[in-house]
Design an enzyme around this catalytic site. Structure first.
Site, PDB file in Angstrom:
ATOM      1  N   HIS A   1       0.829  -1.208   0.000  1.00  0.00           N
ATOM      2  CA  HIS A   1       0.000   0.000   0.000  1.00  0.00           C
ATOM      3  C   HIS A   1       0.860   1.253   0.000  1.00  0.00           C
ATOM      4  O   HIS A   1       2.023   1.256   0.421  1.00  0.00           O
ATOM      5  CB  HIS A   1      -0.936   0.010   1.217  1.00  0.00           C
ATOM      6  N   CYS A   2       0.275   2.333  -0.490  1.00  0.00           N
ATOM      7  CA  CYS A   2       0.854   3.674  -0.368  1.00  0.00           C
ATOM      8  C   CYS A   2      -0.274   4.560   0.158  1.00  0.00           C
ATOM      9  O   CYS A   2      -1.116   4.098   0.930  1.00  0.00           O
ATOM     10  CB  CYS A   2       1.440   4.158  -1.691  1.00  0.00           C
ATOM     11  N   ALA A   3      -0.337   5.811  -0.239  1.00  0.00           N
ATOM     12  CA  ALA A   3      -1.408   6.675   0.251  1.00  0.00           C
ATOM     13  C   ALA A   3      -2.733   6.385  -0.449  1.00  0.00           C
ATOM     14  O   ALA A   3      -3.774   6.230   0.187  1.00  0.00           O
ATOM     15  CB  ALA A   3      -1.025   8.145   0.078  1.00  0.00           C
TER      16      ALA A   3
END
Length: 350
Positions: free
Chosen positions: A88-90
């Site tokens: 995941h990232c933002a």
């Protein structure tokens, strides 16, 4: 869209909100989490997972490439333990997708390209779209052969050197001599036996200057002007930095610091002179900010030889030790091979 599965893999791509969907994480048996962002979510969110964090922002210039091997190893460890992996990232769009593309490339080096790997990921999560800088780094990773260690690879080191040059030029300065990667001081990988070696010499004094392994190839671009010739021959030969160029690139280095650690101001552009001290002929030019070749291609940075001022020749390919006669040595009687049409004539035995 909290998180989505990559088709054919127990890997999920998502945004930061996917960490709060406990039901989905348990349902998909997520055991490993890769966080690709500079924010620091509460550690409580990762208490039930193996966690790997990559501190990068979603900007073109961020170095994500150096983190690929460790992230791939971590993802594989999660899959090998029969767990699921969340990357995941933002927003689950750029950084996380880039790491997943790197993993797919590493697993299928010859079958996938960065673009085809992205298309696989978009089947599960259509919004995925790495920024241009990350896509370029993925192309570079693919070109390198997706190695387990990128930091020691010559292609990666050249890329870092070019980034430093771009930083310096953006400030209106030439790079410092200590940041320039002189290729003839680096360990070279053996060249393919099928490729002919090219040797370049100063036309005036015949001093050797460079060979094939130091030449930068650049694609010729077709000119938009219909009246211009689209297949114009290049007037220059672009080279990687070589140590003999130091006196031209850093003219004050020798006087100020004989140990080569000179860090003063140096010219952004100028001429390249023959390294033979008794010659010093003008054989080319350099421009750290780049220059346009006669074929219409831009090369940055540009360190080039002018073809009209050097001689270029192909080195003969030799495999094994050539017979003495091939070197022009006159053999004694009895050792000279008889020619096919002279068998039984007695020639070669006198």
């Amino acid at each position: 869209m909290a998180m989505n599965r990559i088709p054919g893999h127990n890997i999920y791509v998502g945004g930061i909100l996917s960490l709060k969907n406990k039901a989905a994480l348990e349902r998909e048996n997520i055991t490993h989490v890769v966080s690709v962002l500079r924010l620091s979510p509460s550690e409580e969110l990762f208490s039930n997972f193996q966690h790997h964090k990559i501190d990068v922002d979603d900007v073109d210039y961020e170095n994500l490439l150096e983190h690929f091997p460790a992230a791939i190893k971590f993802i594989q460890s999660g899959l090998d333990s029969n767990g699921g992996v969340l990357v995941h990232c933002a927003m689950g769009k750029s950084r996380s997708a880039s790491v997943c593309i790197a993993y797919l490339l590493h697993q299928q080096r010859s079958a996938l390209t960065p673009q085809s790997a992205l298309e696989i990921i978009k089947q599960g999560r259509p919004l995925c779209e790495p920024n241009d800088g990350f896509m370029q780094q993925l192309e570079l990773y693919h070109e390198m052969g997706c190695p387990d260690d990128v930091t020691t690879h010559p292609v990666y080191q050249r890329w870092l050197y070019r980034r430093e040059v771009e930083d310096s030029v953006a400030c209106g300065r030439a790079p410092e001599i200590k940041s320039v990667r002189f290729e003839d001081e680096q360990p070279m990988r053996p060249q393919s036996e099928d490729k002919g070696e090219v040797e370049i010499k100063c036309r005036k004094c015949r001093r050797g200057i460079a060979s094939s392994k130091y030449i930068i190839s650049h694609e010729q671009e077709k000119r938009s002007n219909a009246r211009a010739h689209s297949n114009v021959d290049c007037a220059h030969i672009f080279l990687h930095p070589m140590k003999w160029m130091s006196s031209s690139l850093f003219p004050a280095a020798g006087a100020d610091d004989p140990n080569g650690q000179y860090s003063g101001d140096a010219p952004l552009s100028g001429r390249l002179s023959c390294p033979n001290p008794t010659c010093g002929a003008n054989i080319g030019k350099f421009a750290w900010q780049g220059m346009q070749c006669s074929c219409n291609s831009w090369v940055v940075p540009a360190l080039c030889l002018t073809k009209a001022r050097v001689d270029i020749a192909n080195k003969p390919k030799t495999r094994g030790n050539p017979p003495p006669g091939a070197l022009g040595i006159r053999l004694p009687p009895g050792m000279r091979p008889a020619e096919n049409n002279d068998i039984g004539s007695g020639r070669g035995n006198l």
